[in-house]
Enzyme design. Structure first.
Site, PDB file in Angstrom:
ATOM      1  N   HIS A 174       0.807  -1.225   0.000  1.00  0.00           N
ATOM      2  CA  HIS A 174       0.000   0.000   0.000  1.00  0.00           C
ATOM      3  C   HIS A 174       0.841   1.277   0.000  1.00  0.00           C
ATOM      4  CE1 HIS A 174      -3.428  -2.469   0.139  1.00  0.00           C
ATOM      5  NE2 HIS A 174      -3.579  -2.592   1.450  1.00  0.00           N
ATOM      6  N   HIS A 180      -9.634   1.837   0.686  1.00  0.00           N
ATOM      7  CA  HIS A 180      -9.548   0.666   1.556  1.00  0.00           C
ATOM      8  C   HIS A 180     -10.634   0.693   2.636  1.00  0.00           C
ATOM      9  CE1 HIS A 180      -7.640  -2.630   3.771  1.00  0.00           C
ATOM     10  NE2 HIS A 180      -6.770  -2.748   2.782  1.00  0.00           N
ATOM     11  N   GLU A 229     -11.434  -3.697  -3.136  1.00  0.00           N
ATOM     12  CA  GLU A 229     -10.523  -2.653  -3.603  1.00  0.00           C
ATOM     13  C   GLU A 229     -10.343  -2.744  -5.110  1.00  0.00           C
ATOM     14  OE1 GLU A 229      -6.920  -3.111  -0.993  1.00  0.00           O
ATOM     15  OE2 GLU A 229      -8.306  -4.553  -0.078  1.00  0.00           O
TER      16      GLU A 229
END
Length: 350
Positions: free
Chosen positions: A108, A179, A314
């Site tokens: 991420h 997220h 996502e």
């Protein structure tokens, strides 16, 4: 009447920056709250089949938790969503070493990724726009990246739309996503939610959750082409489920990628009657079943979040794409000067 937007002080970070919370309310009965730390969505209130509203995303009720222990609840994810193997990739013959915040991998966008940054925020008509200037070398990524993320609520339907846009001054890779941990019941477990994914293939992963190859879902617990309760097959003795401690995998959407919005997922909660459709311009979607929630985080209302209390959908390019040659199966995530990265995702509630 369309969307009304109000704002208030939410708290102050350790460095003295004041975090603001923005409340968007639509005429269709949808309410979204977000803060300019990470563009985090702190609440999303949606009516059920009888008109009673509940918050359908997991989160905290204070800034300190978001700043210090947030497992990406409600955050904008970047510069690269999901994992990059070994925290490195090669671009134009040059190797780039990234932050390694998930074992040896980059997850991420590093630590902190975009979800832990202070974003600029501006009310633009009936939309809220977050802006971030990511410097060359940020978490090891090359090139300065200027990102803008717009939140809008639908006028004629109960929907929340996210529009991403980014430019750079040197070649880089970009894969922005969001997220949110959804629970359409507003509390308890999501294991009896029904999920549909219009995807015939998913990405098999190694024990570090790095994609190895794309494989057919046919005959596996990863076949969600028909509405299926999440609990139905999550405990099957399949090695891929063991790697992720449940579902934490990437699905390749069947619909062609042509820049238009198309259906990526449908999530239904039979108890409340809430239904969410996810539409996107992206080629893939990561379904994460909240496997690492372990009861140590106290959320809104004082509840402790446990495994399966929320799930993530996502929209994205496939994980580790920078380490694969660009192809139809592995669309490129490279952004070059003069180009504009654009991506859109809509969450539509009925």
């Amino acid at each position: 009447m369309g969307t009304t937007i109000t704002q208030r002080d939410y708290g102050t970070l350790a460095d003295g920056q004041v975090v603001r919370e923005y409340r968007l309310v639509s005429a269709q009965g949808l309410t979204l709250t977000a803060i300019n730390l990470g563009g985090i969505v702190t609440g999303l209130w949606v009516p059920d089949a009888h008109g009673a509203s509940a918050n359908v995303v997991l989160g905290f009720d204070n800034l300190d938790d978001y700043a210090q222990r947030n497992p990406h609840f409600g955050a904008i994810i970047g510069r690269y969503g999901n994992r990059i193997a070994g925290g490195r990739f090669e671009l134009d013959g040059k190797r780039h070493q990234l932050a390694q915040n998930d074992g040896m991998n980059c997850l991420h966008g590093g630590k902190p990724g975009f979800g832990g940054r202070f974003w600029g925020a501006e009310i633009d008509g009936e939309s809220l726009v977050f802006s971030l200037d990511s410097a060359d070398g940020d978490q090891g990524f090359p090139g300065r990246l200027q990102a803008h993320v717009r939140y809008s609520l639908g006028h004629d339907e109960r929907s929340w739309r996210i529009d991403y846009e980014a430019t750079c001054d040197a070649p880089t890779v970009v894969n922005l996503t969001h997220h949110d941990y959804f629970n359409l019941a507003g509390h308890g477990s999501v294991m009896r939610h029904r999920l549909t994914l219009p995807a015939s293939r998913y990405s098999e992963v190694d024990p570090q959750l790095i994609p190895l190859r794309h494989a057919p879902v046919e005959g596996t617990p990863f076949d969600f082409r028909q509405p299926t309760a999440i609990v139905a097959r999550i405990r099957e003795p399949h090695p891929q489920l063991q790697h992720g401690r449940g579902y934490d995998h990437n699905w390749l959407l069947d619909a062609p990628v042509d820049g238009s919005l198309r259906l990526a997922a449908t999530l239904e909660d039979p108890a409340s009657g809430r239904r969410m459709e996810v539409l996107t311009t992206e080629p893939a979607l990561q379904f994460y079943s909240g496997n690492f929630l372990d009861g140590t985080l106290r959320g809104c209302g004082g509840e402790f979040y446990r495994q399966g209390d929320g799930l993530c959908l996502e929209t994205q390019h496939s994980p580790d794409s920078p380490n694969h040659s660009a192809s139809e199966d592995w669309p490129s995530t490279v952004l070059r000067p003069g180009e504009t990265y654009r991506s859109s995702t809509v969450h539509r509630f009925t």
